[in-house]
Design a protein around this motif. Sequence first.
Motif, PDB file in Angstrom:
ATOM      1  N   PHE A  21       2.936  -0.532 -10.330  1.00 17.45           N
ATOM      2  CA  PHE A  21       3.958  -0.984  -9.609  1.00 17.45           C
ATOM      3  C   PHE A  21       4.899   0.320  -9.238  1.00 17.45           C
ATOM      4  N   SER A  22       4.882   1.209 -10.016  1.00 16.40           N
ATOM      5  CA  SER A  22       5.700   2.378  -9.616  1.00 16.40           C
ATOM      6  C   SER A  22       5.226   3.170  -8.414  1.00 16.40           C
ATOM      7  N   LEU A  23       3.705   3.392  -8.214  1.00 12.74           N
ATOM      8  CA  LEU A  23       3.141   3.966  -7.213  1.00 12.74           C
ATOM      9  C   LEU A  23       3.265   3.302  -5.933  1.00 12.74           C
ATOM     10  N   ILE A  24       3.186   1.907  -6.181  1.00  8.00           N
ATOM     11  CA  ILE A  24       3.545   0.842  -5.064  1.00  8.00           C
ATOM     12  C   ILE A  24       4.882   1.170  -4.291  1.00  8.00           C
ATOM     13  N   ASN A  25       5.912   1.280  -5.397  1.00  4.81           N
ATOM     14  CA  ASN A  25       7.345   1.261  -4.945  1.00  4.81           C
ATOM     15  C   ASN A  25       7.414   2.528  -4.300  1.00  4.81           C
ATOM     16  N   TYR A  26       6.785   3.622  -4.793  1.00  3.23           N
ATOM     17  CA  TYR A  26       6.872   5.109  -3.968  1.00  3.23           C
ATOM     18  C   TYR A  26       6.122   4.792  -2.566  1.00  3.23           C
ATOM     19  N   ALA A  27       4.891   4.320  -2.476  1.00  2.00           N
ATOM     20  CA  ALA A  27       4.405   3.975  -1.233  1.00  2.00           C
ATOM     21  C   ALA A  27       5.372   3.655  -0.252  1.00  2.00           C
ATOM     22  N   ARG A  28       5.672   2.411  -0.728  1.00  2.00           N
ATOM     23  CA  ARG A  28       6.762   1.587   0.218  1.00  2.00           C
ATOM     24  C   ARG A  28       8.168   2.591   0.623  1.00  2.00           C
ATOM     25  N   PHE A  29       8.555   3.547  -0.202  1.00  2.00           N
ATOM     26  CA  PHE A  29       9.506   4.482   0.188  1.00  2.00           C
ATOM     27  C   PHE A  29       9.164   5.478   1.378  1.00  2.00           C
ATOM     28  N   ILE A  30       7.930   5.646   1.279  1.00  2.00           N
ATOM     29  CA  ILE A  30       7.278   6.853   2.425  1.00  2.00           C
ATOM     30  C   ILE A  30       6.631   6.035   3.532  1.00  2.00           C
ATOM     31  N   GLU A  31       6.854   4.874   3.438  1.00  2.00           N
ATOM     32  CA  GLU A  31       6.289   4.088   4.481  1.00  2.00           C
ATOM     33  C   GLU A  31       4.745   4.066   4.616  1.00  2.00           C
ATOM     34  N   ILE A  32       4.062   3.953   3.466  1.00  2.00           N
ATOM     35  CA  ILE A  32       2.685   3.786   3.468  1.00  2.00           C
ATOM     36  C   ILE A  32       2.362   2.419   2.811  1.00  2.00           C
ATOM     37  N   ASN A  33       1.508   1.599   3.601  1.00  2.00           N
ATOM     38  CA  ASN A  33       1.411   0.354   3.054  1.00  2.00           C
ATOM     39  C   ASN A  33       0.089   0.314   2.018  1.00  2.00           C
ATOM     40  N   PRO A  34       0.366   0.146   0.767  1.00  2.00           N
ATOM     41  CA  PRO A  34      -0.477   0.311  -0.256  1.00  2.00           C
ATOM     42  C   PRO A  34      -1.987  -0.417  -0.228  1.00  2.00           C
ATOM     43  N   GLU A  35      -1.647  -1.801   0.090  1.00  2.00           N
ATOM     44  CA  GLU A  35      -2.657  -2.517   0.358  1.00  2.00           C
ATOM     45  C   GLU A  35      -3.980  -1.861   1.486  1.00  2.00           C
ATOM     46  N   GLU A  36      -3.060  -1.553   2.747  1.00  2.00           N
ATOM     47  CA  GLU A  36      -4.156  -1.060   3.604  1.00  2.00           C
ATOM     48  C   GLU A  36      -4.667   0.315   3.063  1.00  2.00           C
ATOM     49  N   ALA A  37      -3.810   1.011   2.432  1.00  2.00           N
ATOM     50  CA  ALA A  37      -4.340   2.412   1.874  1.00  2.00           C
ATOM     51  C   ALA A  37      -5.619   2.210   0.932  1.00  2.00           C
ATOM     52  N   LEU A  38      -5.518   1.284  -0.059  1.00  2.00           N
ATOM     53  CA  LEU A  38      -6.533   1.079  -0.954  1.00  2.00           C
ATOM     54  C   LEU A  38      -7.730   0.462  -0.091  1.00  2.00           C
ATOM     55  N   GLU A  39      -7.521  -0.433   0.927  1.00  2.00           N
ATOM     56  CA  GLU A  39      -8.843  -0.860   1.712  1.00  2.00           C
ATOM     57  C   GLU A  39      -9.603   0.154   2.372  1.00  2.00           C
TER      58      GLU A  39
END
Length: 266
Positions: free
Chosen positions: A206-224
């Motif tokens: 959850f915290s990693l997803i939160n950080y991804a949001r702050f630096i404008e990375i889509n975590p779902e897309e990144a993982l895919e």
Amino acid sequence: MSNLSSRAEQLAAFDRLLTIMDELRAQCPWDKKQTTESLRHLTIEETFELSDAILEGNPEEIKKELGDILLHIVFYAKIGSEEGNFDMASLIHSLCEKLIRRHPHIYGDTIAQDEETVKQNWEKIKLQEKGNVSVLGGVPKSLPAVIKAMRIQEKARGVGFDWEEKHQVWEKVEEEMQEFKEEFNAAEDKEIDKEKATGEFGDLLFSLINYARFIEINPEEALERTNLKFIKRFQYLENAARQAGKNLSEMTLAEMDVYWNEAKKK
């Protein structure tokens, strides 16, 4: 020469689709049997197929999959009209009215000069419309966990509940990582509390997803993207082993690593 059509041509094409839907519903045995419930899982599948086409960057496939989703929308509207609940016109007018309500900076007196303000206004208006007791009440329960975490965080931010600086978010990531490491030290060979480990690992994600949001990375897309990269490399490993007359299940990890490292250079 542009392949884009005029507004009149677009409306004519949509009218043609509506006519075909009427004909299929009246004459095709399969189409006549469908209900909103029977279409639901097919619509979900079509949405994932669209997602694949977008990730592949294939415009022709994107067009095809969008067409399939449009067909489903028209199908639902047809069923809605048969049941006397709604039709395509009321569906579209309802959407238009919602868009106007949720864009007061365009159709009203509200001022919003940046994307963040637009998002905050959208969430506040949405909350008023739905009458949800909680800001998070509008997050679908069946969303995949990574996307759900993103939406939860975005909605909380919409009412001002968020970190102020990205370094604070990263500090939270490090804090969660340290807690997880201390609780479940990889160097120790003792049995772990699976329930507690699952909770701590969830906090870390959850915290990693939160950080991804702050630096404008889509975590779902990144993982895919990582999933696709792994698949590509693993399939290279499989093919290379097959060409060498080897069976993966009989190879050592060191032997497989040779092909894996080759795949990484491709």
